[in-house]
Design a protein around this motif. Structure first.
Motif, PDB file in Angstrom:
ATOM      1  N   HIS A  98       0.827  -1.199   0.000  1.00  0.00           N
ATOM      2  CA  HIS A  98       0.000   0.000   0.000  1.00  0.00           C
ATOM      3  C   HIS A  98       0.867   1.257   0.000  1.00  0.00           C
ATOM      4  O   HIS A  98       0.575   2.231  -0.687  1.00  0.00           O
ATOM      5  CB  HIS A  98      -0.935  -0.025   1.202  1.00  0.00           C
ATOM      6  N   ALA A 102       0.804   4.287  -2.678  1.00  0.00           N
ATOM      7  CA  ALA A 102       0.449   5.625  -2.204  1.00  0.00           C
ATOM      8  C   ALA A 102       1.574   6.632  -2.443  1.00  0.00           C
ATOM      9  O   ALA A 102       1.340   7.725  -2.974  1.00  0.00           O
ATOM     10  CB  ALA A 102       0.086   5.574  -0.719  1.00  0.00           C
ATOM     11  N   TYR A 128      -3.725   6.826   4.314  1.00  0.00           N
ATOM     12  CA  TYR A 128      -2.952   5.584   4.358  1.00  0.00           C
ATOM     13  C   TYR A 128      -3.215   4.838   5.666  1.00  0.00           C
ATOM     14  O   TYR A 128      -3.441   3.629   5.665  1.00  0.00           O
ATOM     15  CB  TYR A 128      -1.456   5.889   4.208  1.00  0.00           C
TER      16      TYR A 128
END
Length: 182
Positions: A98, A102, A128
């Motif tokens: 992730h 991001a 996040y």
């Protein structure tokens, strides 16, 4: 361009609202996240070299496919390695994967020599964290609570169902996120 203030020329610029970091710090964070996930999932092996090269590619060319290829490589290695359940390699892969996406999406639009104000990074960081908390809770619930012990074959089907559900959710949410702001 300049504004005049009592006959003196004053340069116009962006307001300074706090401390800044170089945009290259985001690229470095991309590499660190990819390298850390590679080491956590693969350990010291020949595949770690491939993961490090992909992490370097993701940091150098954030608009390229390197981050996605790295995430898929690590996910396949995690499943093929047969590590059961909610374990540190899975936790690290969820967080680092992730983070790769991001931070890569942020650094893709920044010039290499830019300075980024830390206040601008607050909202992506909060987003996040919220997504990570939700993803970790769902991963724990599915792998530790729902899956019966010793049902390794069932976890593959569970992963496929989860991937299809994630794609369906993305198909519903993506048009909402991509429409122009009014």
């Amino acid at each position: 361009m300049s504004d005049t203030n009592r006959g003196r020329a004053m340069p116009t610029s962006f307001p300074n609202i706090g401390p800044t970091v170089p945009a290259l710090a985001l690229s470095a964070l991309t590499f660190i996240a990819g390298a850390g996930a590679g080491f956590l999932v693969l350990g010291v092996s020949g595949w770690l070299v491939v993961a490090l090269l992909l992490a370097l590619g993701a940091a150098a060319v954030p608009r390229g496919p390197f981050a996605a290829i790295l995430i898929v490589l690590l996910a396949v290695a995690l499943v093929a390695g047969g590590r059961p359940g909610y374990a540190p390699p899975l936790i690290g892969l969820l967080a680092a994967g992730h983070l790769l996406v991001a931070v890569g999406s942020l650094s893709a639009w920044l010039p290499r020599r830019a300075s980024v104000q830390l206040a601008v990074l607050r909202r992506p960081l909060l987003r996040y964290l919220v997504v990570q908390v939700a993803a970790q809770i769902v991963a724990f619930a599915v792998l530790a609570l729902v899956r019966p012990a010793g049902a390794e074959a069932g976890s593959v089907w569970l992963g496929l169902v989860g991937a299809i559900a994630a794609l369906a959710l993305a198909a519903v949410v993506a048009p909402l996120l991509l429409r122009p702001a009014r």
